[in-house]
Design a protein around this motif. Structure first.
Motif, PDB file in Angstrom:
ATOM      1  N   VAL A 279      -5.969  -4.006   1.020  1.00  0.00           N
ATOM      2  CA  VAL A 279      -5.228  -3.055   0.180  1.00  0.00           C
ATOM      3  C   VAL A 279      -5.748  -3.134  -1.259  1.00  0.00           C
ATOM      4  CG1 VAL A 279      -2.949  -2.336  -0.611  1.00  0.00           C
ATOM      5  CG2 VAL A 279      -3.198  -3.392   1.650  1.00  0.00           C
TER       6      VAL A 279
ATOM      7  N   TYR B 115      -1.020 -15.560   5.157  1.00  0.00           N
ATOM      8  CA  TYR B 115      -0.295 -14.287   5.185  1.00  0.00           C
ATOM      9  C   TYR B 115      -0.721 -13.393   4.018  1.00  0.00           C
ATOM     10  CZ  TYR B 115       3.278 -10.754   4.742  1.00  0.00           C
ATOM     11  OH  TYR B 115       3.902  -9.554   4.606  1.00  0.00           O
TER      12      TYR B 115
ATOM     13  N   VAL C  30      -5.584   5.261  -0.119  1.00  0.00           N
ATOM     14  CA  VAL C  30      -5.142   4.066  -0.853  1.00  0.00           C
ATOM     15  C   VAL C  30      -3.617   3.947  -0.756  1.00  0.00           C
ATOM     16  CG1 VAL C  30      -5.158   2.874  -3.072  1.00  0.00           C
ATOM     17  CG2 VAL C  30      -7.080   4.363  -2.468  1.00  0.00           C
TER      18      VAL C  30
ATOM     19  N   SER D  77       5.291  -3.289   6.607  1.00  0.00           N
ATOM     20  CA  SER D  77       5.228  -4.495   7.440  1.00  0.00           C
ATOM     21  C   SER D  77       5.703  -5.711   6.639  1.00  0.00           C
ATOM     22  CB  SER D  77       3.816  -4.671   8.017  1.00  0.00           C
ATOM     23  OG  SER D  77       3.109  -5.690   7.374  1.00  0.00           O
ATOM     24  N   HIS D  78       5.498  -5.671   5.323  1.00  0.00           N
ATOM     25  CA  HIS D  78       5.981  -6.782   4.488  1.00  0.00           C
ATOM     26  C   HIS D  78       7.514  -6.858   4.468  1.00  0.00           C
ATOM     27  CE1 HIS D  78       5.798  -9.917   1.577  1.00  0.00           C
ATOM     28  NE2 HIS D  78       6.403  -9.222   0.637  1.00  0.00           N
TER      29      HIS D  78
ATOM     30  N   HIS E  62      -4.848  12.427 -15.309  1.00  0.00           N
ATOM     31  CA  HIS E  62      -5.802  11.743 -14.422  1.00  0.00           C
ATOM     32  C   HIS E  62      -6.378  12.660 -13.343  1.00  0.00           C
ATOM     33  CE1 HIS E  62      -5.784   7.544 -15.808  1.00  0.00           C
ATOM     34  NE2 HIS E  62      -4.612   7.860 -16.314  1.00  0.00           N
ATOM     35  N   ASP E  63      -6.079  13.953 -13.416  1.00  0.00           N
ATOM     36  CA  ASP E  63      -6.683  14.948 -12.516  1.00  0.00           C
ATOM     37  C   ASP E  63      -6.140  14.848 -11.085  1.00  0.00           C
ATOM     38  OD1 ASP E  63      -8.410  17.145 -12.319  1.00  0.00           O
ATOM     39  OD2 ASP E  63     -10.100  15.937 -11.618  1.00  0.00           O
ATOM     40  N   ILE E  64      -5.014  14.175 -10.918  1.00  0.00           N
ATOM     41  CA  ILE E  64      -4.438  13.964  -9.586  1.00  0.00           C
ATOM     42  C   ILE E  64      -3.587  15.165  -9.179  1.00  0.00           C
ATOM     43  CG2 ILE E  64      -3.044  12.394  -8.144  1.00  0.00           C
ATOM     44  CD1 ILE E  64      -5.413  10.978  -9.464  1.00  0.00           C
TER      45      ILE E  64
ATOM     46  N   TYR F 265      -9.224  16.554  -5.961  1.00  0.00           N
ATOM     47  CA  TYR F 265      -9.644  15.217  -6.396  1.00  0.00           C
ATOM     48  C   TYR F 265      -8.553  14.188  -6.126  1.00  0.00           C
ATOM     49  CZ  TYR F 265     -10.764  11.190  -9.231  1.00  0.00           C
ATOM     50  OH  TYR F 265     -10.987   9.896  -9.636  1.00  0.00           O
TER      51      TYR F 265
ATOM     52  N   HIS G 172       8.439  -8.889   7.298  1.00  0.00           N
ATOM     53  CA  HIS G 172       8.096 -10.292   7.028  1.00  0.00           C
ATOM     54  C   HIS G 172       9.168 -10.955   6.150  1.00  0.00           C
ATOM     55  CE1 HIS G 172       5.329 -13.661   6.769  1.00  0.00           C
ATOM     56  NE2 HIS G 172       5.488 -13.690   5.459  1.00  0.00           N
ATOM     57  N   LEU G 173       9.605 -10.242   5.107  1.00  0.00           N
ATOM     58  CA  LEU G 173      10.650 -10.800   4.228  1.00  0.00           C
ATOM     59  C   LEU G 173      11.941 -11.036   4.999  1.00  0.00           C
ATOM     60  CD1 LEU G 173      10.221  -8.732   0.922  1.00  0.00           C
ATOM     61  CD2 LEU G 173       9.611 -11.129   1.304  1.00  0.00           C
TER      62      LEU G 173
ATOM     63  N   TRP H 159       1.130  -1.657   4.395  1.00  0.00           N
ATOM     64  CA  TRP H 159       1.354  -3.067   4.084  1.00  0.00           C
ATOM     65  C   TRP H 159       2.801  -3.306   3.665  1.00  0.00           C
ATOM     66  CZ3 TRP H 159       3.049  -6.205   0.197  1.00  0.00           C
ATOM     67  CH2 TRP H 159       2.856  -7.571   0.402  1.00  0.00           C
TER      68      TRP H 159
ATOM     69  N   LEU I 247      -6.782   9.795  -3.375  1.00  0.00           N
ATOM     70  CA  LEU I 247      -5.870   8.649  -3.502  1.00  0.00           C
ATOM     71  C   LEU I 247      -5.064   8.410  -2.224  1.00  0.00           C
ATOM     72  CD1 LEU I 247      -3.828   8.406  -6.824  1.00  0.00           C
ATOM     73  CD2 LEU I 247      -5.041   6.593  -5.643  1.00  0.00           C
TER      74      LEU I 247
ATOM     75  N   SER J  30      -2.555   2.837   2.699  1.00  0.00           N
ATOM     76  CA  SER J  30      -2.732   1.403   2.988  1.00  0.00           C
ATOM     77  C   SER J  30      -1.663   0.579   2.269  1.00  0.00           C
ATOM     78  CB  SER J  30      -4.152   0.931   2.658  1.00  0.00           C
ATOM     79  OG  SER J  30      -4.340   0.764   1.269  1.00  0.00           O
ATOM     80  N   MET J  31      -1.250   1.014   1.061  1.00  0.00           N
ATOM     81  CA  MET J  31      -0.165   0.326   0.361  1.00  0.00           C
ATOM     82  C   MET J  31       1.151   0.483   1.116  1.00  0.00           C
ATOM     83  SD  MET J  31      -1.183   1.571  -3.513  1.00  0.00           S
ATOM     84  CE  MET J  31       0.221   0.847  -4.368  1.00  0.00           C
TER      85      MET J  31
END
Lengths: 82, 82
Positions: free
Chosen positions: A57, A50, B57, B67-68, B28-30, B50, B71-72, B64, B54, B60-61
């Motif tokens: 990620v 799992y 990324v 869906s986690h 950080h230029d974000i 720029y 799962h918990l 996940w 992000l 995708s976090m």
């Protein structure tokens, strides 16, 4: 992997913090903690099936992070790490 | 977005922590911090081009993480949030 190997792989982490993080990863079903009935007792940590779902990620975070280091260097020169 | 809008969007964050995080994101230029020369002064925060790099990324976090949560719930029932 043994606890001591993890410590060597992440030298800046304290023993206490590594223990806390491993317990949390175990609770979240990401890693398995196997205790061998030996003297002295041996403990092995491994990724669970799992948990491997996290790898894409983590890879996308790593890829962005590495390219971001170059970006910071462009912006601020070598003295950017804070 | 205004500071107050960000506070409303993230109700659990303290004012001090939000300020710290916004400064770090700016470094950080974000994000961009634009101060309007008005009375009272108005400050607007926005994503920089720029910084938009992000977004995949973060997505995708988020995917996940959502869906986690399921799962918990399967593992521990409704009482899993700690």
């Amino acid at each position: 992997m043994r606890f001591s190997e993890l410590q060597r792989a992440i030298p800046d982490i304290t023993k206490k913090m590594l223990t806390t993080q491993l317990r949390e990863l175990e609770y979240h079903d990401i890693i398995n903690r196997k205790v061998y009935a030996e003297i002295p007792p041996k403990v092995e940590y491994s990724m669970k099936e799992y948990g491997k779902g996290l790898i894409p990620v983590l890879k996308s975070m790593k890829t962005w992070g590495l390219s971001h280091l170059l970006h910071l260097k462009e912006l601020y020169g070598e003295e950017h790490i804070k």
